[in-house]
Each structure stands twice: as structure tokens, then as C-alpha cells.
Design a protein around this motif. Sequence first.
Motif, PDB file in Angstrom:
ATOM      1  N   TYR A 149       0.743  -1.438  -0.330  1.00 58.47           N
ATOM      2  CA  TYR A 149      -0.090  -0.322   0.234  1.00 58.47           C
ATOM      3  C   TYR A 149       0.848   0.917  -0.019  1.00 58.47           C
ATOM      4  N   ASP A 150       1.776   1.240   0.531  1.00 55.43           N
ATOM      5  CA  ASP A 150       2.715   2.211   0.728  1.00 55.43           C
ATOM      6  C   ASP A 150       3.248   2.420  -0.430  1.00 55.43           C
ATOM      7  N   SER A 193       2.654   1.120  -3.878  1.00 53.40           N
ATOM      8  CA  SER A 193       1.607   2.270  -4.062  1.00 53.40           C
ATOM      9  C   SER A 193       1.314   3.941  -4.577  1.00 53.40           C
ATOM     10  N   CYS A 194       1.222   4.355  -2.445  1.00 55.29           N
ATOM     11  CA  CYS A 194       0.550   5.656  -2.950  1.00 55.29           C
ATOM     12  C   CYS A 194       1.800   6.576  -3.419  1.00 55.29           C
TER      13      CYS A 194
END
Length: 171
Positions: free
Chosen positions: A46-47, A49-50
Motif C-alpha cells: 500500500y505504501d 503504491s501510494c
Amino acid sequence: MESSVIDRVIHGIELTAAGFLAAVTALMFVSVFLRYLFAWSIPDSYDLSCLMLGILIFWGMAGAGYRGEHITVDLLWSVCAPRVQEAMDLFAALVTLVAMAAFAWMMGNKVLGTLRDNVLTYDTQMPVWVFYAVAWVGLAASVLLLVVRAVRLVLRSDAFARLSHHLTTAE
């Protein structure tokens, strides 16, 4: 010759943005696949991809700003005379340049603050400032390309051509 160099730089910027888009897409696809089929997730997916999404947006803004392909409202512009359209284009380019320069300045401060504060991702403890720095390079490229766009708008302008002719004939 200058145009081909700028075109190659733009192509490189767009390839960089496309590469990060492909990486975000692949990361999300694999992450969802692993989560639903094996109940396992990629650490920091998640980190990552952000952070990569931010990079690709900032790099993409450089190409869009240079080409003038960002979202515009041309209702007033379309009914104006060509000279007024040129003036509006130049004004819009200069306002965008000032805003993007301020944005790049503040992002540069954010990069330094993130480095100084040693901000890390949760799972793998990767430094976040590196991603911020890569995004900042995209913003810096955006500022430089907006300067080129503004200069080209001035050089293309009929008013500039008339002024240049007047100055050369006055000598």
C-alpha cells in the motif's frame, strides 16, 4: 535542433511516468492476487503504491503542462481574437509556472524534512524521502518545461514579432 532535444526530454519524462504507472498497476494486481488466493500480502504494498502514484502524477504533470494538455476551460478563449488568445495563453502559462514553482519549492522542503525526520515505511523500513525526491525531480522538470513553454509562447506571439521588428528597424 532545440526542438528535438526538448522532444526527447519530454519523451523520457513520459516514459518515466508510464514506467511508474506500470509498476503501480503490477504491484496492485499481484498484491490483490496474492491476498485473495493465498491470504498473503506484499509488505508495504500500500505504501509503495501510494508513493509511486505520487511520483507518476508529478512526472505526468511535467509533460501535460508543457504541451498545455491539462484541463482547461476555453469558453471565453474561443470567442476572443487571436491576439487576445495569445495573451491569455501566455498569462495562463505564467500563472501555472508560478504555481508550479511554488509547489516545487514546498515539495523540496518536504523532501528535506522527510529526510531529516527519517520517515520510513511500516513493514520494510524503507526511507520515504527517496520517493519524495524522485517526485520532486518530476516537479522540477515541470517548472523547467513550463519556462520553455512560456518562452515559446512569447517567441511565437505576433506582438513579440512586431516589437522585435520595431526594435531592429529603429537601430
